[in-house]
Design a protein around this motif. Structure first.
Motif, mmCIF file in Angstrom:
data_model
loop_
_atom_site.group_PDB
_atom_site.id
_atom_site.type_symbol
_atom_site.label_atom_id
_atom_site.label_comp_id
_atom_site.label_asym_id
_atom_site.label_seq_id
_atom_site.Cartn_x
_atom_site.Cartn_y
_atom_site.Cartn_z
ATOM 1 N N THR A 213 -13.499 -1.696 3.415
ATOM 2 C CA THR A 213 -13.334 -0.331 3.916
ATOM 3 C C THR A 213 -11.877 -0.074 4.299
ATOM 4 O O THR A 213 -11.078 -1.000 4.454
ATOM 5 N N GLY A 214 -11.570 1.188 4.471
ATOM 6 C CA GLY A 214 -10.225 1.568 4.901
ATOM 7 C C GLY A 214 -9.915 1.062 6.302
ATOM 8 O O GLY A 214 -8.780 0.683 6.608
ATOM 9 N N GLN A 215 -10.939 1.029 7.151
ATOM 10 C CA GLN A 215 -10.752 0.534 8.519
ATOM 11 C C GLN A 215 -10.346 -0.938 8.504
ATOM 12 O O GLN A 215 -9.516 -1.378 9.291
ATOM 13 N N THR A 216 -10.925 -1.697 7.586
ATOM 14 C CA THR A 216 -10.583 -3.118 7.463
ATOM 15 C C THR A 216 -9.119 -3.271 7.068
ATOM 16 O O THR A 216 -8.405 -4.125 7.602
ATOM 17 N N ILE A 217 -8.670 -2.423 6.156
ATOM 18 C CA ILE A 217 -7.261 -2.466 5.730
ATOM 19 C C ILE A 217 -6.362 -2.183 6.926
ATOM 20 O O ILE A 217 -5.361 -2.880 7.130
ATOM 21 N N TYR A 218 -6.703 -1.182 7.745
ATOM 22 C CA TYR A 218 -5.910 -0.881 8.929
ATOM 23 C C TYR A 218 -5.845 -2.080 9.878
ATOM 24 O O TYR A 218 -4.804 -2.414 10.410
ATOM 25 N N LYS A 219 -6.994 -2.725 10.084
ATOM 26 C CA LYS A 219 -7.024 -3.873 10.989
ATOM 27 C C LYS A 219 -6.190 -5.027 10.452
ATOM 28 O O LYS A 219 -5.528 -5.727 11.211
ATOM 29 N N TRP A 220 -6.209 -5.224 9.145
ATOM 30 C CA TRP A 220 -5.383 -6.280 8.550
ATOM 31 C C TRP A 220 -3.905 -5.964 8.737
ATOM 32 O O TRP A 220 -3.117 -6.835 9.085
ATOM 33 N N GLU A 221 -3.538 -4.699 8.512
ATOM 34 C CA GLU A 221 -2.129 -4.311 8.637
ATOM 35 C C GLU A 221 -1.638 -4.422 10.076
ATOM 36 O O GLU A 221 -0.466 -4.727 10.303
ATOM 37 N N ARG B 94 0.842 -1.210 0.000
ATOM 38 C CA ARG B 94 0.000 0.000 0.000
ATOM 39 C C ARG B 94 0.866 1.244 0.000
ATOM 40 O O ARG B 94 0.613 2.200 -0.740
ATOM 41 N N GLU B 95 1.935 1.207 0.797
ATOM 42 C CA GLU B 95 2.853 2.351 0.859
ATOM 43 C C GLU B 95 3.596 2.527 -0.462
ATOM 44 O O GLU B 95 3.821 3.640 -0.923
ATOM 45 N N LYS B 96 3.967 1.415 -1.084
ATOM 46 C CA LYS B 96 4.675 1.456 -2.369
ATOM 47 C C LYS B 96 3.801 2.114 -3.435
ATOM 48 O O LYS B 96 4.299 2.889 -4.259
ATOM 49 N N LEU B 97 2.499 1.800 -3.403
ATOM 50 C CA LEU B 97 1.579 2.400 -4.365
ATOM 51 C C LEU B 97 1.222 3.828 -3.998
ATOM 52 O O LEU B 97 0.671 4.566 -4.819
ATOM 53 N N GLY B 98 1.502 4.221 -2.760
ATOM 54 C CA GLY B 98 1.209 5.581 -2.311
ATOM 55 C C GLY B 98 -0.272 5.815 -2.098
ATOM 56 O O GLY B 98 -0.774 6.904 -2.369
ATOM 57 N N LEU B 99 -0.971 4.802 -1.630
ATOM 58 C CA LEU B 99 -2.415 4.887 -1.457
ATOM 59 C C LEU B 99 -2.792 5.003 0.012
ATOM 60 O O LEU B 99 -2.090 4.497 0.881
ATOM 61 N N SER B 100 -3.929 5.647 0.236
ATOM 62 C CA SER B 100 -4.481 5.657 1.587
ATOM 63 C C SER B 100 -5.152 4.317 1.816
ATOM 64 O O SER B 100 -5.409 3.547 0.882
ATOM 65 N N ALA B 101 -5.472 4.043 3.053
ATOM 66 C CA ALA B 101 -6.136 2.779 3.378
ATOM 67 C C ALA B 101 -7.515 2.730 2.725
ATOM 68 O O ALA B 101 -7.959 1.672 2.264
ATOM 69 N N ALA B 102 -8.191 3.870 2.659
ATOM 70 C CA ALA B 102 -9.518 3.907 2.050
ATOM 71 C C ALA B 102 -9.443 3.603 0.556
ATOM 72 O O ALA B 102 -10.256 2.838 0.019
ATOM 73 N N ALA B 103 -8.459 4.193 -0.125
ATOM 74 C CA ALA B 103 -8.310 3.949 -1.562
ATOM 75 C C ALA B 103 -7.930 2.501 -1.832
ATOM 76 O O ALA B 103 -8.463 1.860 -2.741
ATOM 77 N N TYR B 104 -7.027 1.968 -1.019
ATOM 78 C CA TYR B 104 -6.622 0.566 -1.182
ATOM 79 C C TYR B 104 -7.811 -0.351 -0.894
ATOM 80 O O TYR B 104 -8.028 -1.342 -1.586
#
Length: 146
Positions: A106-114, A89-99
């Protein structure tokens, strides 16, 4: 007479101590030998357990790879790494919501996975795998199309 009795008593106790010392010395040697052999056996058991785990892992992953070649479903062979997700996600330069939009969560789900607080389901793993193969341009195109 008391002199002879005390001398005899000290001599008997000296000889007794000497005998006990020799017996204890042989017991100490035996104990040391047994401890060394127990340690060697423990190392051998650990080595064998490690080999068994490796063999079980290989045998359980081998049929999965064969199944994914035969069938259309390749879900069981997918793996998930929270640190790799964050790095991608950082390599692509995306926010959690966009990813999350790309994956379908949702972006919150991405945060929880990370953070390792949650793990993706099989269908979500497929979505992650599809996003994993995209570059920056394709990601930008997909996000603009939505």
């Amino acid at each position: 007479m008391p002199n002879i009795a005390s001398i005899l008593k000290t001599e008997i106790s000296r000889v007794a101590r000497k005998e006990v010392r020799t017996e204890i010395e042989t017991l100490k040697k035996a104990s040391t030998h047994h401890r060394a052999s127990i340690a060697a056996l423990r190392r051998q058991v650990e080595k064998l357990e490690k080999e068994l785990r490796r063999a079980l892992k290989m045998s359980s992953s081998a049929p999965t790879a064969g199944d994914s070649d035969d069938g259309a479903e390749s879900g069981p062979s997918r793996r998930f790494s929270a640190t790799r997700l964050a790095a991608h996600r950082e390599k692509l330069g995306l926010s959690a919501a966009a990813y999350g939009k790309l994956v379908g969560v949702t972006g919150q789900t991405i945060y929880k996975w990370e953070q390792g607080k949650a793990r993706p389901r099989k269908a979500q793993l497929e979505g992650l795998a599809s996003v994993r193969g995209l570059g920056r341009r394709e990601v930008a195109e997909q996000l603009n199309a939505e």
